[in-house]
Design a protein around this motif. Structure first.
Motif, PDB file in Angstrom:
ATOM      1  N   GLN A  70       0.857  -1.179   0.084  1.00  0.00           N
ATOM      2  CA  GLN A  70       0.065  -0.122  -0.034  1.00  0.00           C
ATOM      3  C   GLN A  70       0.705   1.180  -0.158  1.00  0.00           C
ATOM      4  OE1 GLN A  70      -2.597  -1.120   3.453  1.00  0.00           O
ATOM      5  NE2 GLN A  70      -4.132  -0.946   2.199  1.00  0.00           N
ATOM      6  N   TRP A  71       1.678   1.400   0.922  1.00  0.00           N
ATOM      7  CA  TRP A  71       2.591   2.671   0.896  1.00  0.00           C
ATOM      8  C   TRP A  71       3.406   2.844  -0.050  1.00  0.00           C
ATOM      9  CZ3 TRP A  71       3.079   6.713   4.071  1.00  0.00           C
ATOM     10  CH2 TRP A  71       4.170   7.690   3.894  1.00  0.00           C
ATOM     11  N   ARG A  72       4.341   1.894  -0.588  1.00  0.00           N
ATOM     12  CA  ARG A  72       5.197   1.934  -1.630  1.00  0.00           C
ATOM     13  C   ARG A  72       4.754   2.196  -2.709  1.00  0.00           C
ATOM     14  NH1 ARG A  72       8.894   4.458  -1.846  1.00  0.00           N
ATOM     15  NH2 ARG A  72       9.153   3.449  -4.170  1.00  0.00           N
ATOM     16  N   PRO A  73       3.604   1.268  -3.076  1.00  0.00           N
ATOM     17  CA  PRO A  73       2.943   1.548  -4.442  1.00  0.00           C
ATOM     18  C   PRO A  73       2.504   3.062  -4.754  1.00  0.00           C
ATOM     19  CG  PRO A  73       2.262  -0.619  -3.605  1.00  0.00           C
ATOM     20  CD  PRO A  73       3.204   0.111  -2.450  1.00  0.00           C
ATOM     21  N   THR A  74       1.838   3.307  -3.475  1.00  0.00           N
ATOM     22  CA  THR A  74       1.005   4.898  -3.557  1.00  0.00           C
ATOM     23  C   THR A  74       2.148   6.161  -3.837  1.00  0.00           C
ATOM     24  OG1 THR A  74      -0.738   4.222  -2.204  1.00  0.00           O
ATOM     25  CG2 THR A  74      -0.095   6.639  -2.200  1.00  0.00           C
ATOM     26  N   ILE A  75       3.335   5.729  -3.102  1.00  0.00           N
ATOM     27  CA  ILE A  75       4.659   6.932  -3.163  1.00  0.00           C
ATOM     28  C   ILE A  75       5.151   6.537  -4.687  1.00  0.00           C
ATOM     29  CG2 ILE A  75       6.961   7.552  -2.497  1.00  0.00           C
ATOM     30  CD1 ILE A  75       4.506   7.903  -0.565  1.00  0.00           C
ATOM     31  N   ALA A  76       5.124   5.282  -5.040  1.00  0.00           N
ATOM     32  CA  ALA A  76       5.673   5.207  -6.506  1.00  0.00           C
ATOM     33  C   ALA A  76       4.687   5.822  -7.535  1.00  0.00           C
ATOM     34  CB  ALA A  76       6.018   3.741  -6.690  1.00  0.00           C
ATOM     35  N   GLY A  77       3.514   5.749  -7.237  1.00  0.00           N
ATOM     36  CA  GLY A  77       2.334   6.129  -8.275  1.00  0.00           C
ATOM     37  C   GLY A  77       2.315   7.643  -8.139  1.00  0.00           C
ATOM     38  N   GLU A  78       2.798   8.210  -7.175  1.00  0.00           N
ATOM     39  CA  GLU A  78       2.526   9.788  -7.156  1.00  0.00           C
ATOM     40  C   GLU A  78       3.774  10.490  -7.310  1.00  0.00           C
ATOM     41  OE1 GLU A  78       0.105  10.539  -3.763  1.00  0.00           O
ATOM     42  OE2 GLU A  78      -1.804  10.102  -5.007  1.00  0.00           O
ATOM     43  N   VAL A  79       4.953   9.890  -6.713  1.00  0.00           N
ATOM     44  CA  VAL A  79       6.213  10.688  -6.610  1.00  0.00           C
ATOM     45  C   VAL A  79       7.080  10.170  -7.787  1.00  0.00           C
ATOM     46  CG1 VAL A  79       8.079  11.575  -5.246  1.00  0.00           C
ATOM     47  CG2 VAL A  79       5.552  10.958  -4.156  1.00  0.00           C
ATOM     48  N   ASP A  80       7.604   8.815  -7.732  1.00  0.00           N
ATOM     49  CA  ASP A  80       8.414   8.441  -8.526  1.00  0.00           C
ATOM     50  C   ASP A  80       8.456   8.734 -10.159  1.00  0.00           C
ATOM     51  OD1 ASP A  80       9.371   7.421  -6.347  1.00  0.00           O
ATOM     52  OD2 ASP A  80       9.236   5.299  -6.722  1.00  0.00           O
ATOM     53  N   LEU A  81       7.119   8.758 -10.515  1.00  0.00           N
ATOM     54  CA  LEU A  81       6.671   8.849 -11.817  1.00  0.00           C
ATOM     55  C   LEU A  81       6.790  10.246 -12.346  1.00  0.00           C
ATOM     56  CD1 LEU A  81       3.705  10.039 -11.980  1.00  0.00           C
ATOM     57  CD2 LEU A  81       2.908   7.869 -11.745  1.00  0.00           C
ATOM     58  N   VAL A  82       6.802  11.242 -11.186  1.00  0.00           N
ATOM     59  CA  VAL A  82       7.048  12.856 -11.515  1.00  0.00           C
ATOM     60  C   VAL A  82       8.474  12.737 -11.749  1.00  0.00           C
ATOM     61  CG1 VAL A  82       6.814  14.632 -10.763  1.00  0.00           C
ATOM     62  CG2 VAL A  82       4.976  13.382 -10.600  1.00  0.00           C
ATOM     63  N   PHE A  83       9.215  12.134 -10.789  1.00  0.00           N
ATOM     64  CA  PHE A  83      10.694  12.000 -10.968  1.00  0.00           C
ATOM     65  C   PHE A  83      11.209  11.746 -12.219  1.00  0.00           C
ATOM     66  CE2 PHE A  83      14.786  10.042 -10.622  1.00  0.00           C
ATOM     67  CZ  PHE A  83      15.550  10.831 -10.278  1.00  0.00           C
ATOM     68  N   HIS A  84      10.787  10.612 -12.729  1.00  0.00           N
ATOM     69  CA  HIS A  84      11.281   9.786 -13.767  1.00  0.00           C
ATOM     70  C   HIS A  84      10.837  10.873 -15.158  1.00  0.00           C
ATOM     71  CE1 HIS A  84      12.137   6.395 -12.167  1.00  0.00           C
ATOM     72  NE2 HIS A  84      11.165   5.561 -12.001  1.00  0.00           N
ATOM     73  N   ALA A  85       9.879  11.411 -15.292  1.00  0.00           N
ATOM     74  CA  ALA A  85       9.510  12.024 -16.187  1.00  0.00           C
ATOM     75  C   ALA A  85      10.263  13.494 -16.370  1.00  0.00           C
ATOM     76  CB  ALA A  85       7.810  12.508 -16.290  1.00  0.00           C
ATOM     77  N   CYS A  86      10.369  14.039 -15.172  1.00  0.00           N
ATOM     78  CA  CYS A  86      11.018  15.469 -15.099  1.00  0.00           C
ATOM     79  C   CYS A  86      12.602  15.076 -15.509  1.00  0.00           C
ATOM     80  CB  CYS A  86      11.249  15.833 -13.755  1.00  0.00           C
ATOM     81  SG  CYS A  86       9.477  16.578 -13.152  1.00  0.00           S
ATOM     82  N   GLN A  87      13.006  13.808 -14.973  1.00  0.00           N
ATOM     83  CA  GLN A  87      14.727  13.833 -15.323  1.00  0.00           C
ATOM     84  C   GLN A  87      14.961  13.231 -16.748  1.00  0.00           C
ATOM     85  OE1 GLN A  87      16.990  10.352 -13.545  1.00  0.00           O
ATOM     86  NE2 GLN A  87      18.068  11.796 -12.557  1.00  0.00           N
ATOM     87  N   GLU A  88      14.066  12.704 -17.113  1.00  0.00           N
ATOM     88  CA  GLU A  88      14.198  12.243 -18.753  1.00  0.00           C
ATOM     89  C   GLU A  88      13.961  13.489 -19.473  1.00  0.00           C
ATOM     90  OE1 GLU A  88      15.189   9.293 -20.435  1.00  0.00           O
ATOM     91  OE2 GLU A  88      15.559   8.530 -18.556  1.00  0.00           O
ATOM     92  N   ALA A  89      13.021  14.127 -19.369  1.00  0.00           N
ATOM     93  CA  ALA A  89      12.612  15.466 -20.115  1.00  0.00           C
ATOM     94  C   ALA A  89      13.464  16.510 -19.961  1.00  0.00           C
ATOM     95  CB  ALA A  89      11.112  15.617 -19.877  1.00  0.00           C
ATOM     96  N   TRP A  90      14.334  16.716 -19.018  1.00  0.00           N
ATOM     97  CA  TRP A  90      15.010  17.748 -18.594  1.00  0.00           C
ATOM     98  C   TRP A  90      15.914  18.229 -19.804  1.00  0.00           C
ATOM     99  CZ3 TRP A  90      13.561  20.407 -14.500  1.00  0.00           C
ATOM    100  CH2 TRP A  90      14.343  21.594 -13.868  1.00  0.00           C
TER     101      TRP A  90
END
Length: 257
Positions: free
Chosen positions: A110-130
């Protein structure tokens, strides 16, 4: 005004439904070249078809799992190969959060999937698109916080959701700091309760919690995706070139009362 985003290349996540769909369609209507993505191919294609029918076509890469770095890289590569830059990145996608109080929440399921689904995916997109945002020499990152980035809930067990959206809010401020020298602005939109397919599945708009939220608004209604999309249009446009590191509450006045 029409064509507020004419000439801009915009990367938009989660175009299959809800806020992401609303942003993608509104951006295209305002003249942007939209390259969207979604994990659900069928819903993404419906958005592409709707845009084509409206005469404001958009491109989409699907399926894309934004928690998978290879998928994110494949999506961003389309903008790199076709345009060489991106003027806007909108991180509208999110995996529905798990709701449980602290003494019942399971860390792994519950905790880890929620953090991955709200925070990690934003980080991935920002870093790749930077690098593409840097190449634009004047770009905008639009992330999504929430009213629950700043307050808790007495009616729903939002521990992981509050943590995730609070992290996005803080992360975006740091992105604004780091992006400033390269002309990259970064802001958050903090929606209140919006009528989407996801909130409908959760039973929120017509349920007791939804009625409580509606009663707390100052305008007497819940939000719709276009309410949020118009704010995103402003932040993506040249009208907002002196706006960065800010958080925009688009919530019907819930946080004011």
């Amino acid at each position: 005004m029409a064509d507020r985003l004419k000439g801009k290349v915009a990367l938009v996540t989660g175009i299959g439904a809800g806020i992401g769909q609303g942003v993608a369609l509104r951006f295209a209507a305002e003249g942007a070249t939209v390259i969207g993505c979604d994990i659900d191919p069928a819903s993404a294609q419906r958005t592409v078809d709707a845009a084509a029918e409206a005469g404001t076509p958009i491109e989409s890469v699907h399926p894309v799992d934004l928690t998978n770095r290879a998928d994110v890289r494949r999506w961003v590569a389309v903008a790199r190969e076709r345009h060489g830059l991106a003027h806007v990145l909108v991180n509208a996608a999110a995996i529905p959060p798990h709701m449980a109080p602290v003494d019942e929440m399971d860390f792994d399921t519950q905790w880890r999937p929620t953090i991955a689904g709200e925070v990690d995916l934003v980080f991935h997109a920002c870093q790749e698109a930077w690098p593409l945002l840097q190449a634009a020499q004047g770009a905008s990152v639009i992330n999504f916080a929430s009213v629950n980035a700043s307050r808790g809930s007495r009616h729903l067990s939002m521990l992981a959701h509050c943590a995730g959206k609070g992290a996005v809010l803080s992360m975006t401020k740091q992105l604004a700091v780091e992006g400033g020298p390269d002309g990259i602005r970064a802001n958050t939109i903090a929606p209140g309760l919006v009528r989407t397919h996801a909130t409908a599945l959760a039973g929120l708009p017509g349920g007791p919690a939804g009625e409580i939220v509606k009663a707390r608004t100052l305008v007497g209604r819940l939000g719709v995706p276009d309410d949020i999309a118009w704010c995103a249009v402003y932040l993506a446009s040249d009208e907002a070139t002196w706006v960065t590191g800010a958080n925009f509450a688009v919530d019907g006045g819930v946080m004011a009362a």
